[in-house]
Scaffold this motif. Structure first.
Motif, mmCIF file in Angstrom:
data_model
loop_
_atom_site.group_PDB
_atom_site.id
_atom_site.type_symbol
_atom_site.label_atom_id
_atom_site.label_comp_id
_atom_site.label_asym_id
_atom_site.label_seq_id
_atom_site.Cartn_x
_atom_site.Cartn_y
_atom_site.Cartn_z
ATOM 1 N N ALA A 1 0.827 -1.208 0.000
ATOM 2 C CA ALA A 1 0.000 0.000 0.000
ATOM 3 C C ALA A 1 0.862 1.258 0.000
ATOM 4 O O ALA A 1 0.515 2.264 -0.623
ATOM 5 N N ALA A 2 2.011 1.202 0.684
ATOM 6 C CA ALA A 2 2.886 2.370 0.746
ATOM 7 C C ALA A 2 3.551 2.651 -0.595
ATOM 8 O O ALA A 2 3.719 3.811 -0.993
ATOM 9 N N PHE A 3 3.937 1.601 -1.301
ATOM 10 C CA PHE A 3 4.578 1.779 -2.599
ATOM 11 C C PHE A 3 3.570 2.097 -3.696
ATOM 12 O O PHE A 3 3.936 2.577 -4.764
ATOM 13 N N GLY A 4 2.304 1.821 -3.448
ATOM 14 C CA GLY A 4 1.271 1.980 -4.457
ATOM 15 C C GLY A 4 0.667 0.621 -4.746
ATOM 16 O O GLY A 4 1.393 -0.310 -5.134
ATOM 17 N N VAL A 5 -0.629 0.482 -4.523
ATOM 18 C CA VAL A 5 -1.276 -0.825 -4.635
ATOM 19 C C VAL A 5 -1.040 -1.455 -5.995
ATOM 20 O O VAL A 5 -0.877 -2.665 -6.110
ATOM 21 N N MET A 6 -0.979 -0.621 -7.049
ATOM 22 C CA MET A 6 -0.783 -1.171 -8.384
ATOM 23 C C MET A 6 0.660 -1.025 -8.859
ATOM 24 O O MET A 6 0.920 -0.975 -10.056
ATOM 25 N N ASN A 7 1.599 -0.973 -7.940
ATOM 26 C CA ASN A 7 3.020 -0.960 -8.286
ATOM 27 C C ASN A 7 3.428 -2.390 -8.654
ATOM 28 O O ASN A 7 3.600 -3.244 -7.787
ATOM 29 N N LEU A 8 3.586 -2.661 -9.943
ATOM 30 C CA LEU A 8 3.838 -4.024 -10.393
ATOM 31 C C LEU A 8 5.178 -4.547 -9.889
ATOM 32 O O LEU A 8 5.297 -5.736 -9.564
ATOM 33 N N TRP A 9 6.197 -3.664 -9.821
ATOM 34 C CA TRP A 9 7.481 -4.111 -9.295
ATOM 35 C C TRP A 9 7.354 -4.517 -7.838
ATOM 36 O O TRP A 9 7.933 -5.528 -7.406
ATOM 37 N N ALA A 10 6.600 -3.746 -7.066
ATOM 38 C CA ALA A 10 6.391 -4.105 -5.668
ATOM 39 C C ALA A 10 5.653 -5.433 -5.560
ATOM 40 O O ALA A 10 5.984 -6.273 -4.715
ATOM 41 N N MET A 11 4.657 -5.647 -6.407
ATOM 42 C CA MET A 11 3.925 -6.913 -6.404
ATOM 43 C C MET A 11 4.847 -8.085 -6.699
ATOM 44 O O MET A 11 4.781 -9.132 -6.039
ATOM 45 N N VAL A 12 5.710 -7.931 -7.700
ATOM 46 C CA VAL A 12 6.614 -9.018 -8.081
ATOM 47 C C VAL A 12 7.577 -9.336 -6.944
ATOM 48 O O VAL A 12 7.777 -10.505 -6.578
ATOM 49 N N VAL A 13 8.182 -8.291 -6.361
ATOM 50 C CA VAL A 13 9.153 -8.511 -5.287
ATOM 51 C C VAL A 13 8.489 -9.145 -4.071
ATOM 52 O O VAL A 13 9.001 -10.112 -3.487
ATOM 53 N N LEU A 14 7.327 -8.631 -3.679
ATOM 54 C CA LEU A 14 6.650 -9.170 -2.500
ATOM 55 C C LEU A 14 6.134 -10.584 -2.744
ATOM 56 O O LEU A 14 6.137 -11.409 -1.822
ATOM 57 N N THR A 15 5.699 -10.880 -3.969
ATOM 58 C CA THR A 15 5.297 -12.255 -4.290
ATOM 59 C C THR A 15 6.480 -13.198 -4.139
ATOM 60 O O THR A 15 6.348 -14.310 -3.604
ATOM 61 N N ALA A 16 7.648 -12.766 -4.608
ATOM 62 C CA ALA A 16 8.852 -13.592 -4.466
ATOM 63 C C ALA A 16 9.198 -13.799 -2.998
ATOM 64 O O ALA A 16 9.568 -14.913 -2.584
ATOM 65 N N VAL A 17 9.061 -12.743 -2.184
ATOM 66 C CA VAL A 17 9.352 -12.860 -0.755
ATOM 67 C C VAL A 17 8.389 -13.829 -0.087
ATOM 68 O O VAL A 17 8.799 -14.723 0.677
ATOM 69 N N ILE A 18 7.093 -13.670 -0.371
ATOM 70 C CA ILE A 18 6.074 -14.532 0.239
ATOM 71 C C ILE A 18 6.298 -15.984 -0.152
ATOM 72 O O ILE A 18 6.239 -16.896 0.693
ATOM 73 N N THR A 19 6.574 -16.226 -1.426
ATOM 74 C CA THR A 19 6.791 -17.592 -1.896
ATOM 75 C C THR A 19 8.037 -18.193 -1.261
ATOM 76 O O THR A 19 8.032 -19.361 -0.842
ATOM 77 N N ALA A 20 9.108 -17.405 -1.160
ATOM 78 C CA ALA A 20 10.334 -17.909 -0.540
ATOM 79 C C ALA A 20 10.125 -18.200 0.938
ATOM 80 O O ALA A 20 10.607 -19.220 1.457
ATOM 81 N N GLU A 21 9.414 -17.315 1.641
ATOM 82 C CA GLU A 21 9.161 -17.544 3.067
ATOM 83 C C GLU A 21 8.434 -18.870 3.293
ATOM 84 O O GLU A 21 8.745 -19.599 4.232
#
Length: 252
Positions: free
Chosen positions: A190-210
């Motif tokens: 939400a801080a980076f922008g809900v539709m920030n695609l780069w943020a979505m990609v990075v956070l998806t990678a983090v969630i999947t790795a966790e």
């Protein structure tokens, strides 16, 4: 309960279809919003439209990491597997859809912060980083992550649920654990922008790795430490949260 991710052989069945659903959600997000400048806020959407977009985004980001658990749950189903897995998945996504309500309020608030003086935006950005960093290191985060990484105990719990509501309750229960595990990362989104695609990609990678990587717990702690470091660094490098601090265009 070792906390290790349970290896599950994915098949082209109900559980495997979650990957297809996630891919379809990604295609929709990229084609519909990919050319939009990502800034904190609600993107000018009213609450119903925001919740619809939010739910599709959560499907894109969360379903890939949830597929092994869904595959394990599918093995406990002997009849009507496909429709029951649909109920499980819908219940899981309904939890994240409900999380869209506070996400809408947070996004609206952060959108207003972006119009304030840079010092106020920097302070808010530091607070957002700090909240995520501290939560990533809390025992509660670790407990939720352990359930997502090693869900055998959950399968036994779900088997005790009454048959008519089992799939609905199991999907909602697992969704609640995922929400408990990942909500602070969505605050970053939400801080980076809900539709920030780069943020979505990075956070998806983090969630999947966790959830799936052998060193997933170390990933979670590393992200927490990095987030706390960013909470300090953003005062010297406001561009780390440019959407809130007004230092250039928003991005990762």
């Amino acid at each position: 309960m070792t906390g290790r991710p349970v290896p599950v052989r994915l098949r082209a069945g109900p559980a495997g279809l979650l990957l297809v659903a996630a891919a379809a959600a990604w295609v929709w997000v990229v084609t519909r919003w990919g050319g939009m400048q990502a800034m904190p806020g609600t993107m000018g959407l009213g609450l119903p439209d925001f919740l619809a977009v939010w739910t599709l985004m959560m499907a894109a980001m969360m379903l890939p990491a949830t597929t092994p658990v869904a595959a394990l749950y599918a093995r406990t189903i002997t009849v009507h597997r496909a429709p029951r897995m649909v109920v499980f998945t819908v219940a899981y996504l309904l939890v994240w859809a409900a999380a869209g309500l506070p996400a809408y309020g947070l996004s609206a608030g952060l959108g207003r912060v972006a119009s304030l003086p840079a010092v106020a935006g920097t302070a808010v950005a530091a607070a957002v980083f700090a909240v995520n960093g501290v939560y990533q290191l809390l025992p509660f985060k670790d407990r939720c992550l352990a359930r997502c990484r090693s869900p055998i105990g959950l399968m036994l719990r779900y088997a005790s649920y009454p048959r008519p509501s089992r799939d609905l309750r199991a999907g909602a229960h697992h969704g609640a654990f995922c929400l408990g595990c990942c909500w602070s990362l969505m605050v970053l989104l939400a801080a980076f922008g809900v539709m920030n695609l780069w943020a979505m990609v990075v956070l998806t990678a983090v969630i999947t790795a966790e959830k799936l990587a052998p060193a997933g717990r170390l990933v979670a702690r590393g992200v927490g430490i990095a987030s706390i470091a960013l909470a300090v660094a953003v005062f010297w490098v406001p561009a780390l949260a440019s959407g809130l601090t007004g230092s250039g265009t928003a991005g990762m």
